[in-house]
Motif scaffolding. Sequence first.
Motif, PDB file in Angstrom:
ATOM      1  N   GLY A   1       0.827  -1.217   0.036  1.00 41.14           N
ATOM      2  CA  GLY A   1      -0.068   0.067   0.079  1.00 41.14           C
ATOM      3  C   GLY A   1       0.832   1.265   0.093  1.00 41.14           C
ATOM      4  O   GLY A   1       0.174   2.401   0.010  1.00 41.14           O
ATOM      5  N   ALA A   2       2.233   1.127   0.135  1.00 38.96           N
ATOM      6  CA  ALA A   2       2.976   2.473   0.154  1.00 38.96           C
ATOM      7  C   ALA A   2       3.943   2.520  -1.080  1.00 38.96           C
ATOM      8  O   ALA A   2       4.843   3.418  -0.633  1.00 38.96           O
ATOM      9  CB  ALA A   2       3.615   2.347   1.756  1.00 38.96           C
ATOM     10  N   GLY A   3       3.848   1.657  -1.848  1.00 38.56           N
ATOM     11  CA  GLY A   3       4.653   1.927  -3.057  1.00 38.56           C
ATOM     12  C   GLY A   3       6.294   1.204  -2.780  1.00 38.56           C
ATOM     13  O   GLY A   3       6.258   0.544  -1.862  1.00 38.56           O
ATOM     14  N   THR A   4       6.750   1.145  -3.912  1.00 41.48           N
ATOM     15  CA  THR A   4       8.102   0.410  -3.958  1.00 41.48           C
ATOM     16  C   THR A   4       9.269   1.566  -4.420  1.00 41.48           C
ATOM     17  O   THR A   4       8.908   2.304  -5.393  1.00 41.48           O
ATOM     18  CB  THR A   4       8.017  -0.843  -4.915  1.00 41.48           C
ATOM     19  N   THR A   5      10.428   1.430  -3.717  1.00 42.50           N
ATOM     20  CA  THR A   5      11.607   1.889  -4.323  1.00 42.50           C
ATOM     21  C   THR A   5      12.676   1.155  -4.473  1.00 42.50           C
ATOM     22  O   THR A   5      13.093   0.234  -3.374  1.00 42.50           O
ATOM     23  CB  THR A   5      11.984   3.183  -3.137  1.00 42.50           C
ATOM     24  N   VAL A   6      13.457   0.980  -5.574  1.00 46.63           N
ATOM     25  CA  VAL A   6      14.655   0.190  -6.015  1.00 46.63           C
ATOM     26  C   VAL A   6      15.614   1.035  -6.412  1.00 46.63           C
ATOM     27  O   VAL A   6      15.444   1.836  -7.300  1.00 46.63           O
ATOM     28  CB  VAL A   6      14.166  -0.854  -7.346  1.00 46.63           C
ATOM     29  N   THR A   7      16.646   0.994  -5.714  1.00 50.07           N
ATOM     30  CA  THR A   7      17.799   1.491  -6.066  1.00 50.07           C
ATOM     31  C   THR A   7      18.948   0.575  -6.517  1.00 50.07           C
ATOM     32  O   THR A   7      19.503  -0.291  -5.579  1.00 50.07           O
ATOM     33  CB  THR A   7      18.372   2.342  -4.740  1.00 50.07           C
ATOM     34  N   VAL A   8      19.675   0.805  -7.290  1.00 53.27           N
ATOM     35  CA  VAL A   8      20.901  -0.120  -8.182  1.00 53.27           C
ATOM     36  C   VAL A   8      21.820   0.976  -8.305  1.00 53.27           C
ATOM     37  O   VAL A   8      21.742   2.074  -8.823  1.00 53.27           O
ATOM     38  CB  VAL A   8      20.243  -0.836  -9.320  1.00 53.27           C
ATOM     39  N   THR A   9      23.109   0.350  -8.174  1.00 48.09           N
ATOM     40  CA  THR A   9      24.452   1.041  -8.623  1.00 48.09           C
ATOM     41  C   THR A   9      25.502   0.192  -9.070  1.00 48.09           C
ATOM     42  O   THR A   9      25.336  -1.098  -8.882  1.00 48.09           O
ATOM     43  CB  THR A   9      24.983   1.465  -7.092  1.00 48.09           C
ATOM     44  N   LYS A  10      26.158   0.609 -10.168  1.00 45.35           N
ATOM     45  CA  LYS A  10      27.077  -0.032 -10.922  1.00 45.35           C
ATOM     46  C   LYS A  10      28.455   1.022 -10.755  1.00 45.35           C
ATOM     47  O   LYS A  10      28.379   2.005 -10.996  1.00 45.35           O
ATOM     48  CB  LYS A  10      26.836  -0.046 -12.322  1.00 45.35           C
ATOM     49  N   TRP A  11      29.497   0.217 -10.191  1.00 41.49           N
ATOM     50  CA  TRP A  11      30.747   0.934  -9.935  1.00 41.49           C
ATOM     51  C   TRP A  11      31.820   0.760 -11.209  1.00 41.49           C
ATOM     52  O   TRP A  11      31.687  -0.459 -11.982  1.00 41.49           O
ATOM     53  CB  TRP A  11      31.657   0.587  -8.958  1.00 41.49           C
ATOM     54  N   PRO A  12      32.425   1.760 -11.575  1.00 43.50           N
ATOM     55  CA  PRO A  12      33.674   1.414 -12.659  1.00 43.50           C
ATOM     56  C   PRO A  12      34.491   0.465 -12.110  1.00 43.50           C
ATOM     57  O   PRO A  12      35.093   0.528 -10.933  1.00 43.50           O
ATOM     58  CB  PRO A  12      34.116   2.848 -13.249  1.00 43.50           C
ATOM     59  N   ARG A  13      35.268  -0.319 -13.080  1.00 43.46           N
ATOM     60  CA  ARG A  13      36.153  -1.456 -12.429  1.00 43.46           C
ATOM     61  C   ARG A  13      37.761  -0.865 -12.652  1.00 43.46           C
ATOM     62  O   ARG A  13      37.836   0.091 -13.779  1.00 43.46           O
ATOM     63  CB  ARG A  13      36.081  -2.674 -13.376  1.00 43.46           C
TER      64      ARG A  13
END
Lengths: 137, 123
Positions: free
Chosen positions: A125-137
């Motif tokens: 009932g309160a929504g969804t937050t997805v956070t993704v991160t990609k780092w340079p190698r």
Amino acid sequence: MTPDTTGGEITIASNDDVVRVRQLVRTAAAAAGLSLVDQTKIVTAASELARNTLIHGGGGSARVESAARAGRRPGVRITFTDDGPGIPDVDQALTEGWTSGGGLGLGLPGARRLVDEFELRTEPGAGTTVTVTKWPR
Amino acid sequence: MDRVPILKIGAVLLVSIQIDLEDQTVLALQEDLADRITRTGARGVIIDITAVDVVDSFIGRMFATIAAMSRLMDAETVVVGMRPAVAITLVELGLSLGGVRTALDLEKGMRLLGVAVPGADGR
């Protein structure tokens, strides 16, 4: 936030917004110096998550920004937010092959494998937050 | 919405994807292809993705759907020109496209379908 080469925010309300998210993430990933393979991975993950936001969240937004960490080159971070019904069972949603309907059930677990950091916040009932991160190698 | 053109070479239909695919475009392509296969009696379908830099689960599923659909209408499908970064990403995503035949490029795809390639001396 105004769109520039390293970030911006896109409202996800239709199918062509998913394409726009892919293009913005591609530009940001290239600007951050990610390898071609890593660019492809983060853009593919973003495509899966943007479609989730559209279909399961009833629309929302994607924010693309530069991610900082001490002593290293900055990476790319994307935050998908929706005010949809939320995910009642997170473990189930992250299980390979489980689908709430229609898809292949690859979206969340597949996207998680393609990125370096994955954070899911949701509440029924309160929504969804997805956070993704990609780092340079 | 953009539409992807379908070209006919002998008994083969050639689809070369040159745009960033929207979901609606993907669905329209499936219907257009089914229609062209029945109208032309084509025996093969080649989907060229040389210019495609991202294949997500939706687009990947399209390849499998087109392959299955074509097979029911007596046509074989070959996906050609997949970029290395796309292949690496698809496997990590969990989509191995088991039921879809692939070839490295258009020429190899034509041979796989038993089509003579002009000027290639049958090699």
